[in-house]
Scaffold this active site. Structure first.
Site, PDB file in Angstrom:
ATOM      1  CE1 TYR A 162      34.440 -34.921  -9.625  1.00  0.00           C
ATOM      2  CE2 TYR A 162      35.688 -35.364 -11.630  1.00  0.00           C
ATOM      3  CZ  TYR A 162      35.389 -34.533 -10.560  1.00  0.00           C
ATOM      4  OH  TYR A 162      36.027 -33.331 -10.426  1.00  0.00           O
ATOM      5  NE  ARG A 210      32.362 -22.062 -11.651  1.00  0.00           N
ATOM      6  CZ  ARG A 210      33.364 -22.696 -12.240  1.00  0.00           C
ATOM      7  NH1 ARG A 210      34.529 -22.096 -12.349  1.00  0.00           N
ATOM      8  NH2 ARG A 210      33.209 -23.902 -12.723  1.00  0.00           N
ATOM      9  NE  ARG A 263      24.898 -21.463 -14.607  1.00  0.00           N
ATOM     10  CZ  ARG A 263      25.592 -21.933 -13.579  1.00  0.00           C
ATOM     11  NH1 ARG A 263      26.906 -21.836 -13.574  1.00  0.00           N
ATOM     12  NH2 ARG A 263      24.976 -22.509 -12.573  1.00  0.00           N
ATOM     13  CG  ASP A 280      31.080 -30.646 -15.959  1.00  0.00           C
ATOM     14  OD1 ASP A 280      31.677 -29.728 -15.360  1.00  0.00           O
ATOM     15  OD2 ASP A 280      31.014 -31.809 -15.525  1.00  0.00           O
ATOM     16  NE  ARG A 282      39.329 -24.912 -14.181  1.00  0.00           N
ATOM     17  CZ  ARG A 282      38.716 -23.983 -13.469  1.00  0.00           C
ATOM     18  NH1 ARG A 282      37.519 -23.557 -13.843  1.00  0.00           N
ATOM     19  NH2 ARG A 282      39.274 -23.468 -12.396  1.00  0.00           N
TER      20      ARG A 282
END
Length: 297
Positions: free
Chosen positions: A181, A42, A51, A103, A38
């Site tokens: 989820y 960040r 971002r 995502d 993945r």
């Protein structure tokens, strides 16, 4: 960069490094390929800068931004590859594959659910599924080509921008993980609400899992059609299931996805692609996945 609409998926630059794909097919390679399951850039200043002007899902829905964030995880170097990698950026480390920035929760969004990324909390569903009657809220007959077009555009654009240096991986969440989820309303340490569905509402659980499976199959096929050269299916919450629950509510749908993707690619006249099945902290899952038949070349 464009938005991906102007690229012909049949004329991508030729692939120069197929080490990851060869390994995924069980072929002999000169070294062990390294890739990220993945994205996790960040901590990078370039990631934060990209971002800074939009939220997470806006970045996912904007092909040029998705492409840029994918490319931040790729680097152009020569020489022997390192033997280990923990989510490093591709522009800084010599990885053997790129994975598209997106995502797994874009599928619940395509089904009509609202999902937000709350700082410090993570993905949140303001209106989760509480009872079987809530399934009527979902858009069962999803036009995947329309609802998730931004992902397909991002894949096309990224394939061109990679210039054939490494293959591009597409991905999706698995049905049980997405179901969890959608019912929990976000992350959970126990998945108690979702597991309650399995015990109290098994028919509704299977209905939801089938809805998700149908969308996932079309989504993965669409990714391959758009240029993905391998696929990954995240059954991230498999570790929350016992043996009986996994064999009834997860494994059959993972097998169905693998079978249907293969068959639909065959009908479309497209080459088969390797599929990576990922589970987190689930020894039961891993044992059962070994019984899944491999996808033929």
């Amino acid at each position: 960069m464009g938005d991906g609409d102007f690229f012909d998926s049949e004329n991508f630059p030729p692939l120069k490094n197929d080490t990851f794909l060869r390994a995924a097919w069980g072929k002999v390679t000169d070294y062990v390929p390294v890739w990220c399951m993945r994205q996790a850039g960040r901590y990078l200043p370039e990631f934060r800068e990209t971002r800074a002007t939009q939220d997470f899902f806006t970045a996912c829905r904007t092909p040029a931004i998705s492409c840029e964030l994918t490319l931040q995880h790729y680097c152009i170097v020569t020489g022997r590859k390192p033997s280990f990698c923990t989510f490093k950026p591709l522009r800084r480390f010599p990885l053997d594959a790129a994975i598209i920035f997106s995502d797994i929760l874009v599928i619940p969004q395509a089904l009509g659910m609202e999902v937000t990324m709350v700082p410090g909390k993570g993905p949140t569903f303001p209106d989760p599924l509480n009872e079987p009657g809530d399934l009527v809220k979902l858009q069962e007959n999803v036009d995947v080509a329309q609802e998730l077009a931004y992902v397909f555009q991002a894949i096309k654009l990224t394939r061109y921008e990679l210039k054939g240096k490494v293959p591009l991986i597409g991905f999706s969440g698995a049905p049980w993980t997405l179901m969890a989820y959608m019912i929990e309303g976000g992350g959970s340490n126990t998945m108690a609400k979702a597991k309650r569905w399995l015990y109290q509402f098994p028919e509704a659980s299977h209905k939801l899992l089938k809805i998700l499976t149908n969308v996932i199959v079309d989504y993965l096929v669409g990714q391959v059609t758009s240029g993905a050269q391998a696929l990954q299916v995240f059954e991230s919450h498999a570790g929350h299931l016992g043996n009986e629950q996994f064999t009834e509510f997860s494994l059959p749908y993972l097998r169905e996805i693998a079978h249907q993707v293969k068959e639909k690619l065959k009908v479309l006249g497209l080459d088969q692609v390797p599929m990576v099945r990922f589970s987190s902290s689930g020894t039961i899952c891993r044992r059962h996945l070994l019984t899944c038949p491999p996808l033929p070349q």
